[in-house]
Write an enzyme that holds these catalytic residues in place. Sequence first.
Site, mmCIF file in Angstrom:
data_model
loop_
_atom_site.group_PDB
_atom_site.id
_atom_site.type_symbol
_atom_site.label_atom_id
_atom_site.label_comp_id
_atom_site.label_asym_id
_atom_site.label_seq_id
_atom_site.Cartn_x
_atom_site.Cartn_y
_atom_site.Cartn_z
ATOM 1 C CG HIS A 1 0.357 3.437 5.201
ATOM 2 N ND1 HIS A 1 -0.780 2.749 5.558
ATOM 3 C CD2 HIS A 1 1.394 2.571 5.369
ATOM 4 C CE1 HIS A 1 -0.451 1.516 5.916
ATOM 5 N NE2 HIS A 1 0.857 1.397 5.822
ATOM 6 C CG HIS B 1 1.967 -2.476 2.570
ATOM 7 N ND1 HIS B 1 1.153 -1.373 2.404
ATOM 8 C CD2 HIS B 1 2.307 -2.487 3.891
ATOM 9 C CE1 HIS B 1 1.006 -0.760 3.564
ATOM 10 N NE2 HIS B 1 1.699 -1.420 4.488
ATOM 11 C CG ASP C 1 5.008 -0.223 5.540
ATOM 12 O OD1 ASP C 1 4.116 0.649 5.405
ATOM 13 O OD2 ASP C 1 4.783 -1.347 6.031
ATOM 14 C CG HIS D 1 7.366 0.124 10.486
ATOM 15 N ND1 HIS D 1 7.166 0.785 9.290
ATOM 16 C CD2 HIS D 1 6.288 -0.672 10.662
ATOM 17 C CE1 HIS D 1 6.006 0.406 8.773
ATOM 18 N NE2 HIS D 1 5.459 -0.479 9.580
#
Length: 305
Positions: free
Chosen positions: A77, A234, A238, A261
């Site tokens: 973030h 969101h 990311d 991720h």
Amino acid sequence: MQTTLRSILTFDGRGLHSGAPARLTLRPAAANTGIVFVRTDAAGQGARIAALWHNVEVSPLNTRLTQGDVSISTIEHLMAALSGCGVHNVIVDIDGPEVPIMDGSAAAFVRGIVSTGLTQMAAPLRAIEILDEVHVDHNGAWASLRPATSLQIDFEIDFPDAAIGHQHKTLNMANGSFVRNLSDSRTFCRNVDVDDMRSHGLALGGTMENAVVVDGARVLTPGGLRHADEPVRHKMLDALGDLYTAGLPILGRYTGYKAGHNLTNALLRALFAHPDAWRPVTCDAQIAARLPGVGVSVADLHAVA
């Protein structure tokens, strides 16, 4: 030209997964420093870790930098805020193992960066231009980078909970788009997964104040969603943060399908394993105008929660 912060910024909070308290201090840095994290509570050479793809360790549900016995978790973030606000050089001092989660989005970091402002440096900015498609996949999820004249993010998710369901969004990250459209979108989880995460030492600092929790068709977090498609926004946030571990802004189109991720890090590893797929370019005014962060102003904060 490259930029750094005009002054020091400090943030206090707790880690989403560790629950550990931490103070985060962003300090102006010299040209060509990049983004460097310093664990001020750790001794030895491992206390200083560059936020680069090859220092990222595979970890569930967050992006973690590791060097020797020292690690710093949940950097994504903050990295998204630095990328989206056009910050190229900064020292990030942190006295704990995990970046504070704040409200679950990048809004607090963005508000601080934009309010304090940036200093332009006497050093040219470079970017990574994607020349050929690179693709990675795992268990039905996939991510790719393709040539484009600016950084574009195209993301698609599909969850069984009706509160999320199928969502798909595409945005050009130029012209302050991140600040206005993504920066206030919070991390989210399914209520059915909370106990399992905590049994594995995750989400120990998670609360209804720093995450969106859904249960079937219901949003359990008070106040509900900030955007009807906040979850996919969101995921795009990311992705922007994880892509910034390339070390330079990217000119290319990122597409993610159920990606996380680890998959985005695998994509960067694949990119740098194929030198014919990219090239560094020195940014003139025309190229720079297409990068994230250019054109961001205090007025853009009005769109941020």
